[in-house]
Design an enzyme around this catalytic site. Sequence first.
Site, PDB file in Angstrom:
ATOM      1  N   GLY A   8       0.822  -1.210   0.000  1.00 21.14           N
ATOM      2  CA  GLY A   8       0.000   0.000   0.000  1.00 21.14           C
ATOM      3  C   GLY A   8       0.852   1.254   0.000  1.00 21.14           C
ATOM      4  O   GLY A   8       0.583   2.205  -0.752  1.00 21.14           O
ATOM      5  N   GLU A  56      -6.633   0.304   2.190  1.00 19.84           N
ATOM      6  CA  GLU A  56      -7.062  -0.453   3.380  1.00 19.84           C
ATOM      7  C   GLU A  56      -5.977  -1.487   3.617  1.00 19.84           C
ATOM      8  O   GLU A  56      -5.810  -2.413   2.817  1.00 19.84           O
ATOM      9  CB  GLU A  56      -8.409  -1.147   3.145  1.00 19.84           C
ATOM     10  N   CYS A  95      -8.256  -8.939   8.118  1.00 22.10           N
ATOM     11  CA  CYS A  95      -7.630  -7.691   8.560  1.00 22.10           C
ATOM     12  C   CYS A  95      -8.194  -7.272   9.912  1.00 22.10           C
ATOM     13  O   CYS A  95      -7.548  -6.553  10.662  1.00 22.10           O
ATOM     14  CB  CYS A  95      -7.845  -6.612   7.514  1.00 22.10           C
TER      15      CYS A  95
HETATM   16  P1  NAD Z   1      -0.845  -8.029  -0.940  1.00 21.90           P
HETATM   17  O1  NAD Z   1      -0.436  -6.647  -0.584  1.00 21.90           O
HETATM   18  O2  NAD Z   1       0.227  -9.027  -1.167  1.00 21.90           O
HETATM   19  O3  NAD Z   1      -1.696  -8.013  -2.300  1.00 21.90           O
HETATM   20  C1  NAD Z   1      -2.911  -7.307  -2.425  1.00 21.90           C
HETATM   21  C2  NAD Z   1      -3.182  -7.027  -3.891  1.00 21.90           C
HETATM   22  O4  NAD Z   1      -2.204  -6.116  -4.382  1.00 21.90           O
HETATM   23  C3  NAD Z   1      -3.075  -8.262  -4.794  1.00 21.90           C
HETATM   24  O5  NAD Z   1      -4.059  -8.171  -5.817  1.00 21.90           O
HETATM   25  C4  NAD Z   1      -1.689  -8.134  -5.389  1.00 21.90           C
HETATM   26  O6  NAD Z   1      -1.538  -8.792  -6.624  1.00 21.90           O
HETATM   27  C5  NAD Z   1      -1.609  -6.621  -5.561  1.00 21.90           C
HETATM   28  N1  NAD Z   1      -0.254  -6.069  -5.633  1.00 21.90           N
HETATM   29  C6  NAD Z   1       0.856  -6.510  -5.024  1.00 21.90           C
HETATM   30  N2  NAD Z   1       1.907  -5.711  -5.361  1.00 21.90           N
HETATM   31  C7  NAD Z   1       1.425  -4.744  -6.167  1.00 21.90           C
HETATM   32  C8  NAD Z   1       2.000  -3.644  -6.843  1.00 21.90           C
HETATM   33  N3  NAD Z   1       3.301  -3.372  -6.748  1.00 21.90           N
HETATM   34  N4  NAD Z   1       1.212  -2.857  -7.589  1.00 21.90           N
HETATM   35  C9  NAD Z   1      -0.109  -3.107  -7.682  1.00 21.90           C
HETATM   36  N5  NAD Z   1      -0.713  -4.154  -7.099  1.00 21.90           N
HETATM   37  C10 NAD Z   1       0.036  -4.965  -6.342  1.00 21.90           C
HETATM   38  O7  NAD Z   1      -1.873  -8.515   0.177  1.00 21.90           O
HETATM   39  P2  NAD Z   1      -2.521  -9.967   0.313  1.00 21.90           P
HETATM   40  O8  NAD Z   1      -1.480 -10.904   0.845  1.00 21.90           O
HETATM   41  O9  NAD Z   1      -3.248 -10.349  -0.933  1.00 21.90           O
HETATM   42  O10 NAD Z   1      -3.639  -9.711   1.429  1.00 21.90           O
HETATM   43  C11 NAD Z   1      -3.352  -9.720   2.784  1.00 21.90           C
HETATM   44  C12 NAD Z   1      -3.264  -8.300   3.311  1.00 21.90           C
HETATM   45  O11 NAD Z   1      -4.453  -7.593   3.000  1.00 21.90           O
HETATM   46  C13 NAD Z   1      -3.144  -8.251   4.820  1.00 21.90           C
HETATM   47  O12 NAD Z   1      -2.179  -7.303   5.190  1.00 21.90           O
HETATM   48  C14 NAD Z   1      -4.521  -7.822   5.264  1.00 21.90           C
HETATM   49  O13 NAD Z   1      -4.572  -7.198   6.510  1.00 21.90           O
HETATM   50  C15 NAD Z   1      -4.916  -6.906   4.161  1.00 21.90           C
HETATM   51  N6  NAD Z   1      -6.359  -6.729   4.144  1.00 21.90           N
HETATM   52  C16 NAD Z   1      -6.861  -5.532   4.576  1.00 21.90           C
HETATM   53  C17 NAD Z   1      -8.234  -5.310   4.608  1.00 21.90           C
HETATM   54  C18 NAD Z   1      -8.771  -4.007   5.069  1.00 21.90           C
HETATM   55  O14 NAD Z   1      -9.851  -3.632   4.640  1.00 21.90           O
HETATM   56  N7  NAD Z   1      -8.097  -3.272   5.927  1.00 21.90           N
HETATM   57  C19 NAD Z   1      -9.110  -6.325   4.172  1.00 21.90           C
HETATM   58  C20 NAD Z   1      -8.574  -7.528   3.749  1.00 21.90           C
HETATM   59  C21 NAD Z   1      -7.197  -7.716   3.731  1.00 21.90           C
END
Ligand code: NAD
Length: 484
Positions: free
Chosen positions: A237, A254, A288
């Site tokens: 993020g 998020e 999360c």
């Molecule tokens: P992640 O950050 O690895 O990936 C999330 C998404 O981002 C995926 O679609 C991935 O392909 C994409 N992504 C990764 N690198 C990117 C880049 N450089 N540019 C653009 N897109 C990119 O997260 P994850 O492992 O899929 O999910 C788990 C995380 O999500 C945990 O930290 C969890 O807390 C969080 N989460 C937060 C909420 C919330 O609303 N606060 C809800 C659900 C999950």
Amino acid sequence: MIHGELHQNVRQYINGRWETSATTGVSANPSDTSEVVAEYARADRRQAEAAIRAATEAFPHWSHSTPQRRADVLDRIGTELLARKDDLGMLLAREEGKTLVEAVAEVARAGQIFKFFAGEALRGGGGENVASVRAGVQVDVTREPVGVVGLITPWNSPFVVPAWKIAPALAHGNSVVFKPAELVSGCGWALAEIISRAALPAGAFNLVMGSGREAGQALVDSPLVDALSFTGSMANGERILQVAAARRAKVQLETGGKNALVVLADADLDRAVDCAVQGAYFSAGQRCTASSRLIVESAVHDAFVAKLRQRLKTLKIGHALERGVDIGPVADEDRLAQDLAWVDTAREEGAEHVWGGEALERATAGHYMSPALFLAKPSHRIAREEIFGPLACVLRADDYDEALALCNDTPFGLCAGICTNSLKHAMHFRRHAVVGMTMVNLPTAGVDFHVPFGGRKGSGYGPREQGRHAAEFYTTVKTGYMLA
Ligand code: NAD
């Protein structure tokens, strides 16, 4: 859909057409790794850029469609999700590993979100008529769509998180490029397939499946993407924010949590244990909103830990589709390895082991782990970093003030719960917990579909998701003056 059916035709949806890609990937069932759930197309940067161009071309058309048309589209999608919650829940349980009960509930909630935003399409985001300070001048404040929005989602809630982005985006007249996490491409495709039959103009909604580095990054970099809504890890993020904000895109993040559940001495301990079990361990802790820090007042600390340990012993861990299972597998091999590494970290840093934390063998080869509980100190890494698995720690607090201070002593700020019978403490906690959502005598992991969702500090950036507040992200404000 029949249990065990392989989805082979999982293709990109770009400009109203289904497209293959040069490469493909597979998603496996984490409850039974011998079962392939979906073979899906993997978009490269070029294909993602084609989807962005399609969304750009569709924007004028969709943004000028009548609110009634948008409402009808969203209502149709919501109706189908609700009608098919059982078979889509089965797909979700097979691809991500949530238990069937949780998975069906998630699909139903996604359906309710689309229905809610059908209403929001008619409300139009909420404008204002205000008095002018000048005689004879009329002023109003209206909301307009932002443009092309890129929606990037994680694997852990593959229907509901996309729903709470796609539905408001379309309701408010934006065109969409949706990039789900690769691990749950089958679910992303199933949702897109329903949307593709809802009478949207070609290009108003596009699906690109693929890696974050290629397909996701294309959305982040493109000057044609006006707004980006990302849910995922804090590290990704932050990187996305830097790039997208530098080119002045609107950004909403998020990103994770390290949520506390405070248990005070006057709490109903059985209820507190229920809240801890549901909040920390259901969905294998892969939420999360998981309450991974249980902050317990000294007077009931030992009694609470003993009761919780007893409950953990009785939980049934197994195949997500098996009746009576409380906790399914974790999502994949890497996550299991990471979770087990956290158990080692906990032991190495001197946390006291209470229960679980072992890889489990079941009838099918899956990524099973017993729910882990440790007694920790606030300085321990297991008490500070997001684990995103079935591991929770208990922290001891002398009194309410210390419990609140511990609750807020974290870089995250998504949600926090308190179990107490004291109205005074409950009200104080609601006001002073530095989070986006508070829960009193309820598990942290359980939210409604029509009210704001999101967090503060390291858990979020930008306006909230869900509910009426979603309009703040998916619209832009215009002030109009007119001589009356
Ligand atoms: P992640 O950050 O690895 O990936 C999330 C998404 O981002 C995926 O679609 C991935 O392909 C994409 N992504 C990764 N690198 C990117 C880049 N450089 N540019 C653009 N897109 C990119 O997260 P994850 O492992 O899929 O999910 C788990 C995380 O999500 C945990 O930290 C969890 O807390 C969080 N989460 C937060 C909420 C919330 O609303 N606060 C809800 C659900 C999950």
